[in-house]
Design a protein around this motif. Structure first.
Motif, mmCIF file in Angstrom:
data_model
loop_
_atom_site.group_PDB
_atom_site.id
_atom_site.type_symbol
_atom_site.label_atom_id
_atom_site.label_comp_id
_atom_site.label_asym_id
_atom_site.label_seq_id
_atom_site.Cartn_x
_atom_site.Cartn_y
_atom_site.Cartn_z
ATOM 1 N N ILE A 447 -33.423 12.293 3.768
ATOM 2 C CA ILE A 447 -33.373 11.365 2.508
ATOM 3 C C ILE A 447 -35.151 11.128 2.598
ATOM 4 C CG2 ILE A 447 -33.154 9.171 1.619
ATOM 5 C CD1 ILE A 447 -30.750 8.886 3.271
ATOM 6 N N VAL A 448 -35.778 11.209 1.509
ATOM 7 C CA VAL A 448 -37.331 11.125 1.361
ATOM 8 C C VAL A 448 -37.783 9.680 0.780
ATOM 9 C CG1 VAL A 448 -37.838 13.705 1.583
ATOM 10 C CG2 VAL A 448 -37.396 12.506 -0.691
ATOM 11 N N GLN A 449 -36.763 9.317 -0.282
ATOM 12 C CA GLN A 449 -37.264 7.967 -0.874
ATOM 13 C C GLN A 449 -35.970 7.231 -1.233
ATOM 14 O OE1 GLN A 449 -39.354 9.542 -4.124
ATOM 15 N NE2 GLN A 449 -41.409 8.862 -3.201
ATOM 16 N N ALA A 450 -36.103 6.073 -1.175
ATOM 17 C CA ALA A 450 -35.015 5.169 -1.967
ATOM 18 C C ALA A 450 -35.728 4.115 -2.739
ATOM 19 C CB ALA A 450 -34.154 4.453 -0.729
ATOM 20 N N TRP A 451 -35.133 3.555 -3.814
ATOM 21 C CA TRP A 451 -35.820 2.655 -4.724
ATOM 22 C C TRP A 451 -34.629 1.658 -5.167
ATOM 23 C CZ3 TRP A 451 -35.207 7.531 -6.042
ATOM 24 C CH2 TRP A 451 -34.932 8.151 -7.131
ATOM 25 N N ARG A 452 -35.347 0.385 -5.537
ATOM 26 C CA ARG A 452 -34.594 -0.330 -6.360
ATOM 27 C C ARG A 452 -34.964 -0.706 -7.478
ATOM 28 N NH1 ARG A 452 -31.339 -3.732 -3.400
ATOM 29 N NH2 ARG A 452 -32.581 -3.314 -1.667
ATOM 30 N N GLY A 453 -34.083 -0.809 -8.611
ATOM 31 C CA GLY A 453 -34.513 -1.179 -9.966
ATOM 32 C C GLY A 453 -33.896 -0.079 -10.909
ATOM 33 N N GLU A 454 -34.555 0.680 -11.908
ATOM 34 C CA GLU A 454 -34.040 1.378 -12.871
ATOM 35 C C GLU A 454 -34.444 2.933 -12.372
ATOM 36 O OE1 GLU A 454 -32.819 0.563 -15.616
ATOM 37 O OE2 GLU A 454 -33.197 -1.612 -14.891
ATOM 38 N N PHE A 455 -33.658 4.355 -12.686
ATOM 39 C CA PHE A 455 -33.522 5.191 -12.145
ATOM 40 C C PHE A 455 -34.761 5.994 -12.106
ATOM 41 C CE2 PHE A 455 -31.175 9.509 -12.121
ATOM 42 C CZ PHE A 455 -31.184 9.516 -10.735
ATOM 43 N N LEU A 456 -34.890 6.863 -13.321
ATOM 44 C CA LEU A 456 -36.118 7.874 -13.102
ATOM 45 C C LEU A 456 -36.845 8.067 -14.539
ATOM 46 C CD1 LEU A 456 -34.499 11.186 -11.630
ATOM 47 C CD2 LEU A 456 -35.955 9.731 -10.522
ATOM 48 N N ASN A 457 -38.269 8.061 -14.049
ATOM 49 C CA ASN A 457 -39.148 8.288 -15.521
ATOM 50 C C ASN A 457 -39.319 9.918 -15.371
ATOM 51 O OD1 ASN A 457 -41.044 8.729 -17.044
ATOM 52 N ND2 ASN A 457 -42.564 7.200 -16.597
ATOM 53 N N VAL A 458 -38.796 10.607 -16.406
ATOM 54 C CA VAL A 458 -38.754 11.950 -16.219
ATOM 55 C C VAL A 458 -39.886 12.564 -17.160
ATOM 56 C CG1 VAL A 458 -36.395 12.291 -15.572
ATOM 57 C CG2 VAL A 458 -36.996 12.249 -17.832
ATOM 58 N N THR A 459 -40.760 11.835 -17.766
ATOM 59 C CA THR A 459 -41.822 12.190 -18.823
ATOM 60 C C THR A 459 -42.624 13.333 -18.372
ATOM 61 O OG1 THR A 459 -42.029 9.801 -19.377
ATOM 62 C CG2 THR A 459 -43.570 11.326 -20.327
ATOM 63 N N PRO A 460 -42.792 13.255 -16.947
ATOM 64 C CA PRO A 460 -43.623 14.439 -16.539
ATOM 65 C C PRO A 460 -43.088 15.772 -16.634
ATOM 66 C CG PRO A 460 -43.966 12.741 -15.097
ATOM 67 C CD PRO A 460 -42.814 12.364 -15.901
ATOM 68 N N MET A 461 -41.718 15.792 -16.514
ATOM 69 C CA MET A 461 -40.763 16.905 -16.380
ATOM 70 C C MET A 461 -40.437 17.405 -17.695
ATOM 71 S SD MET A 461 -37.469 17.725 -14.207
ATOM 72 C CE MET A 461 -36.550 16.319 -14.779
ATOM 73 N N TRP A 462 -40.036 16.440 -18.837
ATOM 74 C CA TRP A 462 -39.248 16.715 -19.992
ATOM 75 C C TRP A 462 -40.566 16.638 -21.317
ATOM 76 C CZ3 TRP A 462 -34.235 13.759 -19.476
ATOM 77 C CH2 TRP A 462 -33.228 14.556 -18.518
ATOM 78 N N TYR A 463 -41.659 15.906 -21.207
ATOM 79 C CA TYR A 463 -42.420 15.973 -22.308
ATOM 80 C C TYR A 463 -43.518 17.207 -22.478
ATOM 81 C CZ TYR A 463 -46.301 14.587 -25.239
ATOM 82 O OH TYR A 463 -47.240 14.516 -26.241
ATOM 83 N N SER A 464 -43.426 17.816 -23.465
ATOM 84 C CA SER A 464 -44.115 19.037 -23.608
ATOM 85 C C SER A 464 -43.654 20.164 -22.670
ATOM 86 C CB SER A 464 -45.503 18.769 -23.673
ATOM 87 O OG SER A 464 -46.501 19.815 -24.032
ATOM 88 N N ARG A 465 -44.733 20.863 -22.212
ATOM 89 C CA ARG A 465 -44.212 21.862 -21.058
ATOM 90 C C ARG A 465 -43.777 21.249 -19.684
ATOM 91 N NH1 ARG A 465 -48.402 26.738 -21.232
ATOM 92 N NH2 ARG A 465 -46.756 27.518 -19.894
#
Length: 616
Positions: A447-465
């Motif tokens: 495990i490298v990270q854990a977090w509390r709150g909302e899940f993921l911001n995928v803008t860097p992956m799915w926006y444009s290229r």
């Protein structure tokens, strides 16, 4: 005006656009978030910074708050930590000996289990501090909330109003240090003392997560020192409810008055200029006067040189930091006929006399694909960043963020960037309905990270290229500085370094299997043994339960439960790692805390089953 060489702008157009975008982001930080290095740390050598502290307040060298004991703190002698322990005394609120208006506040605090406190800005507006560890939908009364106002004349059950819940619950468990940053703008009053502008929380951040932004406060919250708003008031800490501790209190007060700009005249010249021409020899395509410094003018060509002249009025003589941000090109600022920001820069400190000074701004937009935008900002030691230009304009490059929510317990493959700039290339992020999520590195079996709150911001992956990466959308706990094995062979459990190199280990990721609840168990082989790594969210989202099953573990194989700068035993098989999370190792053989390479590690000898919890 004579010709002035300004360099070829063709090669700099992209750079200046990048500089403009970076400056916009930096300005957002300067306006809304604390720059701690510029503030003043409140001395906690004694209680002299405060007015008439009650007996419940003390200065300590260290403090702990047992997770299983309500409203209890344990202190040790020394200085540097402010502690309130009202259980044995009559607790009372604590007020600073100074008053403030606009302020940036940064501090760390620790809540005792089931404890309650608060911070009142100007003694008037409460930011709630509460043990809200496992609250899924926070209210204004939860940790980080802006407490509600109160009116006994309202209908029963509706006396409370205008409270603001944090955007998400970013709280940590009791007994762990939490980090809070607040940028506050005091209410404004005219010369007759009439309020002309409400107070605002410009920005508030809890444990690395923005919880409030541009919240207008229409009046004091419940329990305020004064019934009405005030221009100045003390910082006040609630002390009659529960046990709480504070450290590293950093304050930056803004008592300065921003200069104003006026008398705007503009000219626009069409074209792409390699050097600054004699403007008197050119015919402008547009000219006139304006009520504000703006590029929101109709009919601007793709490439132009814009000249603005006007007056700066400084109420106080002093040093002012000016920032000139220009999209798609470059800019020059001159004050009283002297160039202070050239094309190859975007900020400079200027000494202004009291009264009027003349200014000239030249904005050359050369990149035809860029939207025109000019941003003129002033700041100072006692002055928060203030926009002197049209604030309604954007960079023309806004992107609506793309979020993945955890309603369906998603598993998402992506790259993941750790704080040190290291990229995890084989990351699987696992979401849960309890709003506690984690990322597993298939390449290292950990495990490298854990977090509390909302899940993921995928803008860097799915926006444009895209670049293939995603980001946690909550309060992040970084468990590793870089990818590292959970299991390793050690020749000596006290002296052998924990290797990050997988060569020679025979590590072979085998993917994962989902159970009926869509929860994964990760499988891999290492050192000739097969490993099943089961990670489950603990009930109510208090943490992660990890169970590692190992077939025929060799005698020299160890499991590393945690690594950090400090690991302290906290009783009941618990250990506190870097003041940020607990490891509860009741399901493992006796853990070993060792110091090696200026770090501490928590290890257990590998058995057929190793089980432990991560609580945060």
């Amino acid at each position: 005006m004579s010709y002035i060489a300004i360099r070829k702008i063709h090669s700099f157009a992209l750079a200046y656009r990048g500089m403009f975008m970076a400056a916009v982001l930096l300005f957002g930080v300067a306006l809304g978030q604390l720059q701690a290095q510029s503030g003043q740390e409140l001395s906690l050598q004694d209680l002299s910074e405060f007015e008439d502290p009650s007996d419940s307040w003390q200065i300590a060298g260290d403090v702990s708050a047992p997770l299983d004991q309500e409203n209890t703190v344990i202190t040790s002698e020394g200085t540097g930590v402010l502690v309130n322990n009202p259980s044995d005394h009559n607790g009372a609120d604590l007020l600073t000996s100074f008053e403030h208006g606009d302020i940036d506040l940064e501090l760390e605090y620790m809540m005792a289990s089931n404890s309650n406190s608060g911070i009142y800005l100007q003694g008037q507006y409460e930011i709630q501090l509460l043990d809200s560890w496992n609250v899924k939908v926070p209210t204004s009364g939860d940790n980080g909330g802006i407490y509600e106002r109160w009116d006994t004349n309202r209908p029963q059950g509706q006396e409370g109003f205008q409270g603001y819940a944090p955007r998400q619950n970013a709280s940590r468990a009791a007994g762990l240090w939490q980090h809070l940053e607040i940028s506050f703008q005091a209410p404004r009053f005219d010369d007759e003392g009439n309020k002309i502008e409400n107070a605002k929380i410009l920005h508030a951040e809890l444990n690395g997560v923005t919880i409030h932004e541009n919240i207008e406060l229409y009046g004091p919250t419940r329990g305020a020192l004064e019934e009405d708003d005030v221009a100045q008031g003390p910082l006040r800490i609630q002390g009659d409810h529960g046990a709480v501790a504070f450290r590293n209190i950093n304050i930056r007060r803004y008592d300065g008055t921003a200069p104003t700009v006026s008398d705007f005249e503009f000219k626009v010249f069409e074209g792409d200029f390699d050097e600054l021409p004699n403007l008197d020899s050119l015919t402008p395509i547009k000219s006139g006067t304006s009520e504000k410094l703006t590029t929101n003018l109709s009919g601007l060509p793709d490439q132009f040189l814009m000249q603005y002249t006007g007056t700066i009025q400084a109420k106080e003589a002093g040093e002012y930091q000016f920032q000139l941000n220009t999209a798609g090109g470059g800019g020059i600022l001159s004050v009283n006929g002297k160039q202070v920001i050239p094309f190859d820069s975007n900020e400079h400190t200027v000494s202004l006399p009291e009264g009027e000074s003349s200014f000239e701004i030249l904005y050359h937009k050369q990149a035809g694909w860029s939207d025109p935008n000019l941003q003129f900002v002033v700041s100072g030691d006692q002055l928060r960043a203030h926009v002197l230009s049209d604030q309604s304009l954007s960079s023309g490059n806004n992107v609506n963020p793309i979020y993945v929510h955890a309603e369906d317990k998603p598993l998402l493959r992506s790259f993941r960037d750790l704080p040190g700039g290291i990229r995890v290339t084989h990351a699987v992020s696992v979401g849960s309905l309890d709003k506690l999520h984690y990322t597993y590195d298939l390449k290292s079996g950990n495990i490298v990270q854990a977090w509390r709150g909302e899940f993921l911001n995928v803008t860097p992956m799915w926006y444009s290229r895209g670049d293939g990466s995603s980001r946690p959308n909550g309060s992040v706990l970084n468990l590793l500085e870089k990818p590292a094995l959970a299991l390793n062979k050690l020749d000596n459990e006290q002296e052998s370094s924990w290797s990050d190199d997988t060569s020679g280990t025979g590590l072979k990721p085998k993917g994962y299997q989902l159970n009926k609840d869509d929860e994964p168990t990760f499988n891999y082989q290492i050192y000739g043994t097969s490993v099943e790594d089961e990670i489950r969210v603990i009930e109510d989202g208090k943490g992660l339960q990890r169970t590692i099953d190992i077939q025929e573990a060799p005698d020299d194989l160890y499991v590393r439960l945690a690594a950090g700068s400090s690991i302290e035993e906290a009783g009941n098989h618990r250990y506190i790692v870097d003041d940020a999370y607990y490891i509860e190792a009741a399901g493992s053989s006796s853990p070993i805390v060792r110091s090696i390479d200026d770090r501490q590690e928590l290890l257990v000898p590998a058995q057929s089953t190793v089980s432990y919890s991560i609580l945060f």
